[in-house]
Design an enzyme around this catalytic site. Structure first.
Site, PDB file in Angstrom:
ATOM      1  N   TYR A 175      35.537  35.293  42.143  1.00 30.69           N
ATOM      2  CA  TYR A 175      34.878  36.393  41.042  1.00 30.69           C
ATOM      3  C   TYR A 175      36.029  37.026  40.317  1.00 30.69           C
ATOM      4  CZ  TYR A 175      35.656  40.585  43.824  1.00 30.69           C
ATOM      5  OH  TYR A 175      36.134  41.509  44.775  1.00 30.69           O
ATOM      6  N   ARG A 230      43.843  34.207  36.697  1.00 28.26           N
ATOM      7  CA  ARG A 230      43.678  34.690  38.459  1.00 28.26           C
ATOM      8  C   ARG A 230      42.512  33.888  38.721  1.00 28.26           C
ATOM      9  NH1 ARG A 230      43.233  40.554  40.529  1.00 28.26           N
ATOM     10  NH2 ARG A 230      41.284  40.534  39.268  1.00 28.26           N
ATOM     11  N   ARG A 234      22.317  22.465  52.850  1.00 24.23           N
ATOM     12  CA  ARG A 234      23.037  23.332  53.467  1.00 24.23           C
ATOM     13  C   ARG A 234      23.978  22.453  54.385  1.00 24.23           C
ATOM     14  NH1 ARG A 234      24.450  26.084  57.941  1.00 24.23           N
ATOM     15  NH2 ARG A 234      25.053  28.160  57.656  1.00 24.23           N
ATOM     16  N   LYS A 275      40.528  35.738  44.970  1.00 26.94           N
ATOM     17  CA  LYS A 275      39.377  36.623  45.166  1.00 26.94           C
ATOM     18  C   LYS A 275      38.144  36.088  45.225  1.00 26.94           C
ATOM     19  CE  LYS A 275      38.571  40.364  41.534  1.00 26.94           C
ATOM     20  NZ  LYS A 275      38.393  41.568  42.467  1.00 26.94           N
ATOM     21  N   LEU A 309      45.399  40.960  47.443  1.00 27.66           N
ATOM     22  CA  LEU A 309      45.312  40.507  45.929  1.00 27.66           C
ATOM     23  C   LEU A 309      45.969  40.982  45.077  1.00 27.66           C
ATOM     24  CD1 LEU A 309      42.810  38.747  44.578  1.00 27.66           C
ATOM     25  CD2 LEU A 309      41.988  41.006  43.781  1.00 27.66           C
TER      26      LEU A 309
HETATM   27  N1  PMP Z   1      42.780  44.450  46.267  1.00 23.46           N
HETATM   28  C1  PMP Z   1      41.524  44.232  46.321  1.00 23.46           C
HETATM   29  C2  PMP Z   1      41.016  43.862  47.628  1.00 23.46           C
HETATM   30  C3  PMP Z   1      40.395  44.326  45.492  1.00 23.46           C
HETATM   31  O1  PMP Z   1      39.276  44.078  45.321  1.00 23.46           O
HETATM   32  C4  PMP Z   1      40.883  44.785  44.141  1.00 23.46           C
HETATM   33  C5  PMP Z   1      39.831  44.924  42.841  1.00 23.46           C
HETATM   34  N2  PMP Z   1      39.496  43.706  42.327  1.00 23.46           N
HETATM   35  C6  PMP Z   1      42.218  44.949  43.783  1.00 23.46           C
HETATM   36  C7  PMP Z   1      42.970  44.962  44.992  1.00 23.46           C
HETATM   37  C8  PMP Z   1      42.627  45.274  42.284  1.00 23.46           C
HETATM   38  O2  PMP Z   1      42.948  44.519  41.426  1.00 23.46           O
HETATM   39  P1  PMP Z   1      42.672  44.601  39.815  1.00 23.46           P
HETATM   40  O3  PMP Z   1      43.782  45.676  39.525  1.00 23.46           O
HETATM   41  O4  PMP Z   1      42.692  43.251  39.604  1.00 23.46           O
HETATM   42  O5  PMP Z   1      41.169  45.234  39.807  1.00 23.46           O
END
Ligand code: PMP
Length: 288
Positions: A33, A52, A101, A149, A205
């Site tokens: 997502y 991303r 499934r 993500k 992330l």
């Molecule tokens: N780390 C995690 C685990 C997240 O869920 C997020 C939010 N999406 C971020 C970092 C920050 O990412 P961004 O700046 O792209 O929103």
């Protein structure tokens, strides 16, 4: 919440957007997502979010169902459809599709499910920006692919609830004594007037906001270092910040009940917050 959503090629009212229960997103959390902030009708860092998304899809071997041009066009139409909302937060997700499934990938003929919606963007109030917020720490109990993500967020859900249960804003995670990130944010630390950020790795992330902060630090001559941050450095920091697309930048003023620095948002936070707002406004508020 905007009423018009996108599902598999069509724009339709949210109430009519339904998916089969055998969708692999529902069965296995098998999907990825993105969340993209939209200020004044302008999507912030749209290309970076689409890139991303492509990286997440490639990492989990889901075929990218749309071209970059088609992603842009779809998201811009979604923004237009929901223009009654002042600032928007776009949520989009792609799952591996609907199939009997079985954990193994379905045949290549199974089309990914693509869903996108728009919500009101709730950035932190001025009061919260000025006061700062509290956080707790917890062991990072997630997997080794946190750079993807992925919609399978059960560990993040549990970690985030820990913060809610303790009436604080975020849970900051430590893995083997090293700072990784927050349950839905990246974390920066200030020590001896220098901004410290953990390096990109499979344990966090790569936030789009994280990149913006480091770019602003570089372009404004703010001393910064991208290097692993130890638990000791976190606990003795003069400032701690959390960042994300919807939270922008917030100062952490208390960690596990202990004051951070002077117990209020620090001077480098104030500076970076202003730089971030200027940067955002420069690109986002120029059209009306
Ligand atoms: N780390 C995690 C685990 C997240 O869920 C997020 C939010 N999406 C971020 C970092 C920050 O990412 P961004 O700046 O792209 O929103």
């Amino acid at each position: 919440m905007g009423d018009t959503v996108y599902l598999n090629g069509a724009f339709l009212p949210l109430a009519q957007a339904t998916i089969p229960v055998l969708d692999r997103g529902f069965m296995f959390g098998d999907g990825v997502y993105e969340v993209i902030p939209v200020y004044n009708g302008q999507a912030f860092r749209l290309d970076e979010h689409i890139q991303r998304l492509q990286a997440s899809l490639a990492a989990v071997r889901i075929r990218n169902p749309l071209t970059t041009v088609a992603w842009r066009a779809m998201l811009l139409q979604l923004i237009a459809e929901n223009k009654a909302l002042q600032d928007q937060s776009l949520y989009l997700q792609v799952t591996r599709g609907v199939a009997p499934r079985d954990q193994a990938f379905p045949p290549a003929s199974v089309a990914p499910t693509v869903f996108a919606m728009s919500m009101t963007l709730q950035t932190p109030s001025t009061a919260l920006v000025q006061s700062g917020v509290a956080a707790i720490t917890a062991l990072d109990i997630r997997w080794d692919r946190c750079n993807i993500k992925a919609i399978s967020l059960l560990a993040n859900v549990l970690l985030r609830q820990q913060a809610v249960d303790e009436a604080v804003a975020e849970t900051i995670m430590l893995r083997e004594g090293w700072l990784t990130e927050g349950s839905s944010t990246n974390v920066f630390v200030v020590a001896q007037d220098k901004l410290l950020a953990p390096p990109k790795s499979q344990h966090m992330l790569t936030g789009v906001t994280y990149d913006v902060i480091l770019e602003l630090a570089a372009s404004h001559g703010i001393a910064h270092l991208v290097a692993p941050v130890s638990e000791a450095q976190l606990r003795s920091a003069d400032e701690i910040w959390i960042t994300s697309s919807t939270k922008e930048i917030l100062a952490i003023i208390s960690l596990d009940g202990q004051s951070v620095g002077q117990g209020q948002p620090g001077p480098l936070f104030q500076r970076m917050y202003a730089l971030y707002q200027d940067f955002k406004n420069q690109y986002m508020r120029h059209t009306r």
